[in-house]
Write a protein that holds these residues in place. Structure first.
Motif, PDB file in Angstrom:
ATOM      1  N   ARG A   1       0.827  -1.210   0.000  1.00 55.56           N
ATOM      2  CA  ARG A   1       0.000   0.000   0.000  1.00 55.56           C
ATOM      3  C   ARG A   1       0.860   1.257   0.000  1.00 55.56           C
ATOM      4  NH1 ARG A   1      -3.827  -2.370   4.824  1.00 55.56           N
ATOM      5  NH2 ARG A   1      -5.059  -3.813   3.552  1.00 55.56           N
TER       6      ARG A   1
ATOM      7  N   LEU B   1       0.908   4.179  -2.931  1.00 52.96           N
ATOM      8  CA  LEU B   1       0.636   5.587  -2.638  1.00 52.96           C
ATOM      9  C   LEU B   1       1.826   6.473  -2.982  1.00 52.96           C
ATOM     10  CD1 LEU B   1      -1.323   5.482   0.741  1.00 52.96           C
ATOM     11  CD2 LEU B   1      -2.175   6.203  -1.492  1.00 52.96           C
ATOM     12  N   THR B   2       3.026   5.984  -2.708  1.00 50.43           N
ATOM     13  CA  THR B   2       4.227   6.751  -3.046  1.00 50.43           C
ATOM     14  C   THR B   2       4.312   6.973  -4.542  1.00 50.43           C
ATOM     15  OG1 THR B   2       5.399   5.849  -1.132  1.00 50.43           O
ATOM     16  CG2 THR B   2       6.744   6.804  -2.887  1.00 50.43           C
TER      17      THR B   2
ATOM     18  N   VAL C   1       1.766   7.013  -6.697  1.00 48.56           N
ATOM     19  CA  VAL C   1       0.709   7.938  -7.116  1.00 48.56           C
ATOM     20  C   VAL C   1       1.128   9.387  -6.878  1.00 48.56           C
ATOM     21  CG1 VAL C   1      -1.615   8.767  -6.599  1.00 48.56           C
ATOM     22  CG2 VAL C   1      -1.199   6.322  -6.861  1.00 48.56           C
ATOM     23  N   GLY C   2       1.663   9.671  -5.682  1.00 46.99           N
ATOM     24  CA  GLY C   2       2.094  11.033  -5.377  1.00 46.99           C
ATOM     25  C   GLY C   2       3.195  11.506  -6.298  1.00 46.99           C
TER      26      GLY C   2
ATOM     27  N   HIS D   1      -3.177  14.700  -4.011  1.00 48.00           N
ATOM     28  CA  HIS D   1      -2.275  14.663  -2.865  1.00 48.00           C
ATOM     29  C   HIS D   1      -3.042  14.638  -1.539  1.00 48.00           C
ATOM     30  CE1 HIS D   1       1.776  14.858  -4.546  1.00 48.00           C
ATOM     31  NE2 HIS D   1       1.219  15.491  -5.560  1.00 48.00           N
TER      32      HIS D   1
ATOM     33  N   THR E   1      -5.948  13.189  -1.161  1.00 47.79           N
ATOM     34  CA  THR E   1      -6.432  11.810  -1.078  1.00 47.79           C
ATOM     35  C   THR E   1      -5.322  10.870  -0.628  1.00 47.79           C
ATOM     36  OG1 THR E   1      -8.040  12.241  -2.844  1.00 47.79           O
ATOM     37  CG2 THR E   1      -7.508   9.939  -2.374  1.00 47.79           C
ATOM     38  N   CYS E   2      -4.124  11.058  -1.173  1.00 42.22           N
ATOM     39  CA  CYS E   2      -2.986  10.229  -0.753  1.00 42.22           C
ATOM     40  C   CYS E   2      -2.686  10.419   0.732  1.00 42.22           C
ATOM     41  CB  CYS E   2      -1.751  10.573  -1.599  1.00 42.22           C
ATOM     42  SG  CYS E   2      -1.819   9.968  -3.295  1.00 42.22           S
ATOM     43  N   ARG E   3      -2.812  11.661   1.207  1.00 41.53           N
ATOM     44  CA  ARG E   3      -2.564  11.923   2.628  1.00 41.53           C
ATOM     45  C   ARG E   3      -3.587  11.197   3.502  1.00 41.53           C
ATOM     46  NH1 ARG E   3      -4.334  14.746   6.667  1.00 41.53           N
ATOM     47  NH2 ARG E   3      -6.067  15.611   5.466  1.00 41.53           N
TER      48      ARG E   3
ATOM     49  N   GLY F   1      -3.009   7.474   3.265  1.00 43.57           N
ATOM     50  CA  GLY F   1      -1.770   7.154   3.965  1.00 43.57           C
ATOM     51  C   GLY F   1      -1.970   7.084   5.469  1.00 43.57           C
TER      52      GLY F   1
ATOM     53  N   VAL G   1      -6.262   2.314  -2.992  1.00 48.80           N
ATOM     54  CA  VAL G   1      -4.830   2.573  -3.110  1.00 48.80           C
ATOM     55  C   VAL G   1      -4.242   1.976  -4.379  1.00 48.80           C
ATOM     56  CG1 VAL G   1      -2.593   2.052  -2.085  1.00 48.80           C
ATOM     57  CG2 VAL G   1      -4.466   2.853  -0.637  1.00 48.80           C
TER      58      VAL G   1
ATOM     59  N   VAL H   1      -7.374   5.141  -7.494  1.00 51.21           N
ATOM     60  CA  VAL H   1      -6.584   6.373  -7.667  1.00 51.21           C
ATOM     61  C   VAL H   1      -5.586   6.228  -8.820  1.00 51.21           C
ATOM     62  CG1 VAL H   1      -5.111   8.067  -6.554  1.00 51.21           C
ATOM     63  CG2 VAL H   1      -6.860   6.901  -5.219  1.00 51.21           C
TER      64      VAL H   1
END
Length: 262
Positions: free
Chosen positions: A121, A125-126, A128-129, A148, A150-152, A155, A179, A183
């Motif tokens: 996960r 996420l890393t 995607v950002g 960003h 959403t990622c936060r 996360g 995740v 996204v």
């Protein structure tokens, strides 16, 4: 980021040199960049200027129409500057800029993103950002911010699950889907569209920009819901543990040091 590049200076110089023809500038920009919306808008200014020059003449109404067409085209050309005067990153961003700090980002999530649990996960996420940051100039400003945010949110849920697993199969399934699939899928789907088409209406009546904004908004709302659900269970779990302890030991506090020895 600055627009002061040699190419942009040359373009602005040519625009000033041919200032009397500025009414055709938006049309020219749209034609070169293959932007249908800009072409249609430019045709209005060009038609108004042409009517003023070749039909009405430069007296009275013709002068006002021609001047209005030139002014409107000039203002809109400035509003459309991202089409014909692209920004460039300043030289120090090569060493300190966010995009260069992460380096080139692959167009697909790394193999680590397929791993089970927290490690996969976090890797997804890393990616995607970093992917959103690399292509930030192609994303609408609101979309970039939403990705960003959403990622936060996701996360924080991933971190909480790693620290204290909820053992909720439904929450874990939804978190994984957000995740690893939703996204990244929306982001990659949008960036696969040629930039010239992102403002064009599709058969459903929406533009790709509008679709992206709505889909990211739905995902962000679901991410907030996941976080709220996960957070609300922490007090409930503590209360459940407290009820168990009170039931098991609450009525024996007076014999806390007796240990059953008489």
């Amino acid at each position: 980021m600055s627009r002061w590049t040699l190419g942009n200076v040359v373009k602005v110089g040519l625009a000033v040199l041919f200032l009397p023809l500025v009414a055709y500038l938006v049309l020219f920009i749209g034609a070169v960049k293959k932007n249908l919306r800009a072409v249609l808008e430019g045709l209005v200014y060009a038609a108004g200027f042409s009517v003023a020059v070749f039909w009405l003449g430069w007296g009275g109404p013709g002068f006002l129409l021609g001047l209005a067409s030139m002014g409107a085209s000039g203002v809109r050309a400035w509003h459309l500057r991202d089409l014909w005067l692209p920004k460039r990153r300043r030289w120090w961003h090569r060493f300190t800029g966010e995009q260069n700090a992460i380096g080139p980002v692959p167009d697909a999530p790394p193999a680590e993103a397929a791993l089970e649990g927290t490690e996969g996960r976090v890797a997804a996420l890393t990616w995607v950002g970093a992917y959103a940051t690399q292509y930030r100039m192609r994303l609408p400003a609101t979309a970039y911010t939403t990705v960003h945010e959403t990622c936060r949110l996701l996360g924080s849920v991933v971190e909480a699950e790693a620290r204290a697993p909820s053992r909720d199969a439904r929450l874990e399934y939804e978190l994984d889907a957000m995740v690893r699939q939703y996204v990244p899928g929306v982001l990659r789907g949008y960036l696969a569209i040629p930039p010239a088409l992102v403002d064009q209406r599709q058969p459903n009546g929406r533009t790709p920009n509008e679709e992206l904004t709505e889909q990211l908004g739905l995902i962000a709302e679901q991410a907030r819901s996941l976080k709220a659900t996960r957070d609300s269970r922490i007090p409930a779990q503590l209360t459940t543990t407290g009820n168990f302890l009170r039931e098991k030991y609450g009525d024996r506090q007076q014999d806390a040091y007796d240990f059953g020895i008489r």
